[in-house]
Every structure is written in structure tokens, then in C-alpha cells.
Scaffold this motif. Sequence first.
Motif, PDB file in Angstrom:
ATOM      1  N   LYS A 219      42.831  35.138  32.060  1.00 28.28           N
ATOM      2  CA  LYS A 219      42.434  35.994  33.616  1.00 28.28           C
ATOM      3  C   LYS A 219      42.091  35.471  34.226  1.00 28.28           C
ATOM      4  CE  LYS A 219      41.101  41.115  34.252  1.00 28.28           C
ATOM      5  NZ  LYS A 219      40.061  40.772  34.679  1.00 28.28           N
ATOM      6  N   ALA A 220      41.104  34.984  34.223  1.00 33.17           N
ATOM      7  CA  ALA A 220      39.908  34.348  35.146  1.00 33.17           C
ATOM      8  C   ALA A 220      40.532  33.206  35.862  1.00 33.17           C
ATOM      9  CB  ALA A 220      39.080  34.194  34.282  1.00 33.17           C
ATOM     10  N   ILE A 221      41.752  31.829  34.829  1.00 33.74           N
ATOM     11  CA  ILE A 221      41.630  31.323  35.267  1.00 33.74           C
ATOM     12  C   ILE A 221      43.012  31.870  36.529  1.00 33.74           C
ATOM     13  CG2 ILE A 221      43.508  29.625  34.941  1.00 33.74           C
ATOM     14  CD1 ILE A 221      42.192  28.611  32.598  1.00 33.74           C
ATOM     15  N   ARG A 222      44.550  32.691  36.297  1.00 34.32           N
ATOM     16  CA  ARG A 222      45.231  33.685  37.104  1.00 34.32           C
ATOM     17  C   ARG A 222      44.446  34.418  37.919  1.00 34.32           C
ATOM     18  NH1 ARG A 222      46.854  35.903  33.182  1.00 34.32           N
ATOM     19  NH2 ARG A 222      46.484  37.776  33.928  1.00 34.32           N
ATOM     20  N   GLU A 223      43.186  34.859  37.977  1.00 32.93           N
ATOM     21  CA  GLU A 223      42.926  35.516  39.277  1.00 32.93           C
ATOM     22  C   GLU A 223      41.767  34.067  40.408  1.00 32.93           C
ATOM     23  OE1 GLU A 223      39.742  38.284  37.919  1.00 32.93           O
ATOM     24  OE2 GLU A 223      40.909  39.479  37.141  1.00 32.93           O
ATOM     25  N   GLY A 224      41.274  33.189  39.739  1.00 35.11           N
ATOM     26  CA  GLY A 224      41.503  31.683  40.808  1.00 35.11           C
ATOM     27  C   GLY A 224      42.103  31.344  41.055  1.00 35.11           C
ATOM     28  N   ILE A 225      43.050  30.568  40.345  1.00 37.49           N
ATOM     29  CA  ILE A 225      44.976  30.423  41.320  1.00 37.49           C
ATOM     30  C   ILE A 225      45.091  31.773  41.990  1.00 37.49           C
ATOM     31  CG2 ILE A 225      46.933  29.834  41.040  1.00 37.49           C
ATOM     32  CD1 ILE A 225      46.354  28.683  37.378  1.00 37.49           C
ATOM     33  N   GLU A 226      45.095  32.873  42.403  1.00 34.02           N
ATOM     34  CA  GLU A 226      45.482  33.522  43.107  1.00 34.02           C
ATOM     35  C   GLU A 226      44.525  33.862  44.469  1.00 34.02           C
ATOM     36  OE1 GLU A 226      45.970  36.959  40.944  1.00 34.02           O
ATOM     37  OE2 GLU A 226      47.921  36.629  39.715  1.00 34.02           O
ATOM     38  N   ASP A 227      43.293  32.989  43.988  1.00 32.14           N
ATOM     39  CA  ASP A 227      42.183  33.969  45.523  1.00 32.14           C
ATOM     40  C   ASP A 227      41.851  31.701  45.716  1.00 32.14           C
ATOM     41  OD1 ASP A 227      41.655  35.769  44.713  1.00 32.14           O
ATOM     42  OD2 ASP A 227      39.774  34.964  43.494  1.00 32.14           O
ATOM     43  N   GLY A 228      42.735  30.775  45.380  1.00 33.23           N
ATOM     44  CA  GLY A 228      42.836  29.946  46.295  1.00 33.23           C
ATOM     45  C   GLY A 228      42.463  28.664  45.061  1.00 33.23           C
ATOM     46  N   GLY A 229      42.441  28.499  44.079  1.00 33.91           N
ATOM     47  CA  GLY A 229      42.441  27.570  42.808  1.00 33.91           C
ATOM     48  C   GLY A 229      41.152  28.005  41.853  1.00 33.91           C
ATOM     49  N   VAL A 230      41.550  26.915  40.922  1.00 36.70           N
ATOM     50  CA  VAL A 230      39.573  27.205  40.154  1.00 36.70           C
ATOM     51  C   VAL A 230      40.261  25.889  39.169  1.00 36.70           C
ATOM     52  CG1 VAL A 230      41.687  28.464  37.995  1.00 36.70           C
ATOM     53  CG2 VAL A 230      39.636  28.396  37.313  1.00 36.70           C
ATOM     54  N   PHE A 231      38.213  25.703  39.249  1.00 35.53           N
ATOM     55  CA  PHE A 231      38.316  24.280  38.543  1.00 35.53           C
ATOM     56  C   PHE A 231      37.865  24.191  37.078  1.00 35.53           C
ATOM     57  CE2 PHE A 231      35.014  20.557  38.388  1.00 35.53           C
ATOM     58  CZ  PHE A 231      35.975  19.836  37.991  1.00 35.53           C
ATOM     59  N   LEU A 232      38.238  23.442  36.157  1.00 33.31           N
ATOM     60  CA  LEU A 232      38.380  23.630  35.210  1.00 33.31           C
ATOM     61  C   LEU A 232      37.320  22.354  34.308  1.00 33.31           C
ATOM     62  CD1 LEU A 232      41.626  24.948  32.939  1.00 33.31           C
ATOM     63  CD2 LEU A 232      39.771  26.005  34.612  1.00 33.31           C
ATOM     64  N   TYR A 233      36.345  22.424  33.669  1.00 30.03           N
ATOM     65  CA  TYR A 233      35.359  20.726  33.530  1.00 30.03           C
ATOM     66  C   TYR A 233      35.104  21.021  32.043  1.00 30.03           C
ATOM     67  CZ  TYR A 233      31.638  23.145  35.483  1.00 30.03           C
ATOM     68  OH  TYR A 233      30.542  23.937  35.594  1.00 30.03           O
TER      69      TYR A 233
END
Length: 203
Positions: free
Chosen positions: A125-139
Amino acid sequence: SRMEGVPGGGLPAGAATSMTQVSEGVWGWAGAEKVNASLSALQRDLGGKGKPKTQPCYEVIKGLWIGSSSCLPSVEDLEKGGVMATFAVGEDVPVVDDKKFMHNKIALPDENTGSLLPTFPKAFKAIREGIEDGGVFLYCQSRQGSSALATGYLMANEGMTFDDAWKKVQESCPECEELNRNLKRQLTTWAKWPEFPGLPEWM
């Protein structure tokens, strides 16, 4: 696509370069791949003694980036990539210290024994929202946890099989090593459950 703090060097693939010792008393030509691998290892070993570590961050699908905590990109680089949220996987993984980003974390105690599956619903859910907002960085520290999380996200949200999802991650991020037995087993077992892409109630 990729973000990197320091430009990497290297040689064209397939180029023969110099003599190198293959084993005791045996010498041969070192190809470009071997030299480039040695350069990468040297850069990592230098740490803070010479050049900064130069492990770039890669975009798996639009807006989904993965990388390593040993080479966190700058705030400026994250912003250039459109990143609005970060996602750390691991107990001792540092958080990107900037209030511009939405920070998320999975405190996975051990990548070799820890259970990642129960974290998927909230994480996706957090990843999907991050992508929808512009991008998400997993590390994470070794790219094991972050690449497993990215693979699981592709399986659940892009309709990919494990093999196709993992192939996509590896093609996008050449520095991602094979998943360890624990994480791979969780993903492949999960794909066979009738609840997939969800989870059983007992989880």
C-alpha cells in the motif's frame, strides 16, 4: 534508469586488457568483465579511504527505485528521480534524513531467517501510494530485502509470476544478487497459496 552519486568507470565488454594470474603458476588475459568487477570491488573496499562508494540506484518500473543503504543517493538525486517516499528494509538500516520524504520501514531482523510476507499488505500500500505520488525508493544493506520486496510488489500488483518479476528486477538492477533461500522460498510458496496475491487470515 539509474541514479548514481559518482560516475563509474570501466571498459567496453569483451575487451582483452592485461595478463592476470588465474591460479598459482597459471596466467591468462583478463577480459573487461573481470577488470570491471575488480574495479567495482575496489571501489566498495575503499569506503571512505578514497573515492566514495558508488553503488547506483535503479528504477525497476516507473517510480519504483531500489538500492543499498551503503550508498544512499543525495536528496537532490532522489528529487530528480521524482521520489517522494523512502522504504528501508532492516533493523539497522539508516533512514534518509529529510522531512521532504514520507519514510517507511520494515524492521526485518535477519534476511536469512526473517519473515517478510506478513509485511506485504501495508508495504505494498505504501509503495503503491509512493509511486502514485511520483516515486518510492526501496533500500536495505545488501539489496536482498529491497529486491525481494520489489519482486513481491510486481507479483501482486503487476500480475507477474515469480520468475518474470525477479527477472525484471535483475535486468533493471544488475547489482542485485540471487535472492537467498529464505526470501526466495517465501515468494515462491506465497505464489502457490489460494489466497495469493493476498495472505491467509492466520498471518
